[in-house]
Motif scaffolding. Structure first.
Motif, PDB file in Angstrom:
ATOM      1  N   LYS A  21       2.681   1.809   5.103  1.00 16.39           N
ATOM      2  CA  LYS A  21       2.464   1.257   3.762  1.00 16.39           C
ATOM      3  C   LYS A  21       2.170   2.382   2.772  1.00 16.39           C
ATOM      4  N   LEU A  22       1.692   3.513   3.316  1.00 12.42           N
ATOM      5  CA  LEU A  22       1.362   4.629   2.437  1.00 12.42           C
ATOM      6  C   LEU A  22       2.583   5.495   2.121  1.00 12.42           C
ATOM      7  N   LEU A  23       3.686   5.267   2.869  1.00  7.62           N
ATOM      8  CA  LEU A  23       4.889   6.065   2.619  1.00  7.62           C
ATOM      9  C   LEU A  23       5.366   5.830   1.194  1.00  7.62           C
ATOM     10  N   PRO A  24       5.833   6.880   0.509  1.00  5.34           N
ATOM     11  CA  PRO A  24       6.341   6.677  -0.852  1.00  5.34           C
ATOM     12  C   PRO A  24       7.647   5.875  -0.804  1.00  5.34           C
ATOM     13  N   GLY A  25       7.955   5.174  -1.895  1.00  2.56           N
ATOM     14  CA  GLY A  25       9.211   4.436  -1.985  1.00  2.56           C
ATOM     15  C   GLY A  25       9.123   3.077  -1.339  1.00  2.56           C
TER      16      GLY A  25
END
Ligand SMILES: Nc1ncnc2c1ncn2[C@@H]1O[C@H](COP(=O)(O)OP(=O)(O)O)[C@@H](O)[C@H]1O
Ligand code: SF4
Ligand SMILES: [Mg+2]
Lengths: 350, 310
Positions: free
Chosen positions: B28-32
């Motif tokens: 969930k913290l991944l960008p995009g």
């Protein structure tokens, strides 16, 4: 009495980075059928190397430049690897010093005891296992049938040494070589193992070479004793002769450093002062001279030959030369001489 | 032993649960977003798509839903790849990866054991030197470099094997070799060190003194004892084979999981990434469990504990 083993002028060298170590420098001895010969000497004197040469279990960097090891008149040093395999464990077996590391940790002990039989004879697995069970019972492992499937770590040190002994005797060897079999064990267990060896010798009639650095255990088991120092034998004779009529100053030192009934553990024992010579450059004269308070001039120059003390007793010290000055041995040794006189005139030694 | 294995299986699921949770929140913290590259979607359309996948819900609800599905063996549906269920995606691509992975592990371990054993028995001879050379090569050449080299010479130039094809056993040879080099080098080095040690131990001398020939001493006593520590490195090695597999599959165009993993990360395909991560973790923990059981099987001191001693 038949000589079943006759070692003549054995030399063993080791090639090391620093040069050649002359670990055994001309050793002669024989073993009579049915007897027990003890080899004693400080650690590092070459006892293990001497007996390992018999079975050719020496390290790769070893070399035997000279000598013969006659087994029933046949020189073992001339045998091929295959011929030696047939002798090891069948005719001549060995018991090692440390029972904690001598057994294969991943094989059940029953299988380990049965192994020599399967190697040397055309027997079925069942027959070999039955015999292994019988021998384990003989050496005093309780409930052997059930315990055959157990692994070495499930036994105590003393029991493990009994198992090692079972492996050695399972094929009724003619010669049993025991290399300090009790050194790693505590005193009560030591006595049990020595009793066991004596009992087994009576039952299966094997001849024993018993190695120890502790003269104290010798009297209980040996018929004859050979004293080793710096890669040579310096004195040999019957147990009585070595204990009560010792001639070599090194033997005197060993006897004096031995705890007796009168010395409690706290008593200071007279260990022999000094250290053995470096066998990279063995001395020209007698190797014991630097540690010997009785040393004479000739001792630095020339090695002493064996002088005969009796038909069974020889010692390699210049002190026995007819021209040597008379020396007075330590008081403790003189006391032993007195006992020897009593012994000779038919009394018993107490 | 059975109790021990059951306990370990329970731990396996606990570990998986924790790994799944951590991966979920990390992702969930991944960008995009998964739909970043679909610029043509309008705001309304995007909202509809998000709702369809449940991405409009609070994160906690998403998490609970996902874990609920997981317990029923449902890994969700892929955002890409035609909305296929992730389990089905993995299932289709499992076979090729497992085949080359298992082949590489077996070839590498068996050859490594043999190479290490010969090196130890012929210590300080040319055999030893050659074995050391081979194992250092295996350890130091990355699998993708080896893959490219093998592909160039054995496939492209000499036409012994297909260049990049996935049909029969022939086509699995080169990828297997590329992946086997590392375990081979590792096992050989470990085996040699251990066996040199074992060969100088007291029980080997006793085995010799029983009349065993040099060959019997090795086969009956030395090999098994030397294998004990070698078994412990099989787990970590399986990890490197799995990671190595991702690139090697790409080089040889093998339709495997590794290739899929790389694709799903570049497209933010959450369910597929999650599913693959959990699947990889499961495989790893399983390998470690099997190794531990194997370990107890080879070493009675582990299997039986220290009971009865003294
Ligand atoms: N593999 C070897 N390389 C070099 N020297 C050795 C080797 N094995 C034994 N020696 C030397 O041989 C001598 C005798 O050793 P050993 O027979 O084991 O003595 P011990 O009387 O304590 O049994 C020792 O001084 C030892 O350093
Ligand atoms: S030969 Fe000389 S040095 Fe050697 S033990 Fe006898 S007296 Fe001592
Ligand atoms: Mg010794």
């Amino acid at each position: 009495m038949e000589k079943i083993l006759d070692v003549k002028n054995l030399h063993v060298n080791f090639a090391t980075y620093n040069g050649t170590v002359q670990a055994i420098r001309g050793v002669d001895f024989h073993l009579n059928s049915g007897e027990t010969l003890a080899i004693v000497g400080e650690s590092g004197s070459g006892k293990s190397i001497t007996v390992r040469s018999i079975l050719q279990l020496l390290a790769k960097n070893s070399d035997i430049p000279e000598g013969q090891i006659l087994y029933h008149g046949d020189d073992l040093l001339q045998k091929s690897d295959k011929e030696m395999d047939a002798i090891r464990g069948d005719k001549i077996a060995m018991i090692f010093q440390d029972p904690m590391t001598s057994l294969d940790p991943t094989m059940p002990i029953g299988k380990q005891v049965a192994e020599p039989l399967l190697i040397h004879h055309k027997v079925s697995k069942k027959e070999a296992m039955d015999r292994a069970e019988e021998v384990l019972r003989l050496v005093g492992i309780p409930n052997p049938k059930a315990r055959m499937k157990d692994y070495p770590h499930q036994f105590s040190g003393g029991q493990r040494q009994r198992i090692v002994i079972a492996i050695a005797i399972v094929d009724y060897p003619e010669i049993l070589i025991a290399d300090e079999p009790t050194t790693a064990l505590d005193v009560t267990v030591q006595a049990q193992i020595i009793d066991l060896l004596k009992e087994l010798q009576e039952k299966i009639g094997t001849s024993i070479i018993f190695i120890t650095h502790d003269l104290g255990v010798v009297a209980g088991i040996a018929d004859r004793v050979a004293v080793m120092y710096a890669g040579k034998f310096v004195e040999y004779g019957t147990v009585d002769e070595i204990f009560y009529n010792p001639q070599h100053p090194y033997t005197w030192g060993l006897l004096d450093s031995m705890p007796t009934l009168d010395t409690s553990e706290q008593d200071h024992l007279n260990s022999i002062p000094g250290t053995p010579p470096n066998l990279l450059n063995p001395p020209k004269g007698d190797a014991f001279a630097p540690r010997n308070s009785y040393a004479m001039e000739i001792d630095e120059e020339e090695q002493p030959p064996f002088f005969k003390v009796s038909k069974t007793h020889y010692a390699a010290t210049w002190l026995l030369h007819p021209d040597a000055p008379k020396v007075t041995p330590p008081e403790s040794i003189q006391k032993r001489f007195e006992k020897f006189q009593a012994l000779k005139s038919g009394g018993s030694v107490k | 032993m059975t109790k021990y294995i059951l306990k370990r299986i329970l731990y396996l699921f606990l570990t998986l649960f924790i790994i799944a949770s951590i991966t979920f929140f990390l992702m969930k913290l991944l960008p995009g977003t998964p739909f970043t590259n679909q610029n043509r979607l309008s705001h309304e359309q995007l909202a509809i798509v998000k709702a369809q996948y449940g991405l409009d819900q609070p994160v906690l609800i998403q998490y609970l839903r996902y874990m609920g599905g997981l317990f029923q063996g449902n890994l969700g549906t892929s955002f890409q790849f035609n909305n296929e269920p992730v389990t089905q995606l993995i299932g289709q691509r499992l076979a090729p990866s497992m085949q080359i992975g298992a082949q590489a592990m077996i070839v590498g371990t068996v050859l490594g054991i043999l190479l290490g054993a010969f090196a130890a028995i012929r210590k300080n001879t040319w055999v030893d030197t050659l074995a050391t050379f081979i194992s250092i090569l295996g350890l130091s050449i990355p699998s993708f470099v080896l893959a490219v080299l093998l592909q160039f010479y054995l496939a492209f130039k000499w036409h012994i094997y297909p260049v990049a094809l996935w049909d029969n056993f022939q086509s699995s040879v080169l990828p297997t070799l590329a992946l086997a080099a590392l375990p081979l080098g590792n096992v050989a080095r470990f085996m040699r060190t251990e066996m040199v040690d074992v060969m100088s131990s007291d029980y080997i001398e006793l085995a010799k003194s029983k009349g065993n020939s040099s060959w019997q001493v090795v086969t009956k006593h030395a090999l098994r004892n030397s294998l004990i520590p070698v078994v412990t490195i099989i787990g970590p090695m399986a990890v490197s084979v799995m990671t190595g597999s991702m690139v090697v599959e790409n080089i040889f165009s093998i339709p495997g999981i590794g290739e899929q993993f790389v694709k799903s990360i570049t497209t933010n395909d959450y369910p597929t990434i999650m599913g693959l991560t959990i699947f990889y973790s499961f495989l790893l923990i399983l390998v470690i469990l099997i190794v531990d059981i194997l370990y107890g099987f080879i070493d009675p001191r582990i299997r039986l504990g220290n009971g009865g001693k003294e």
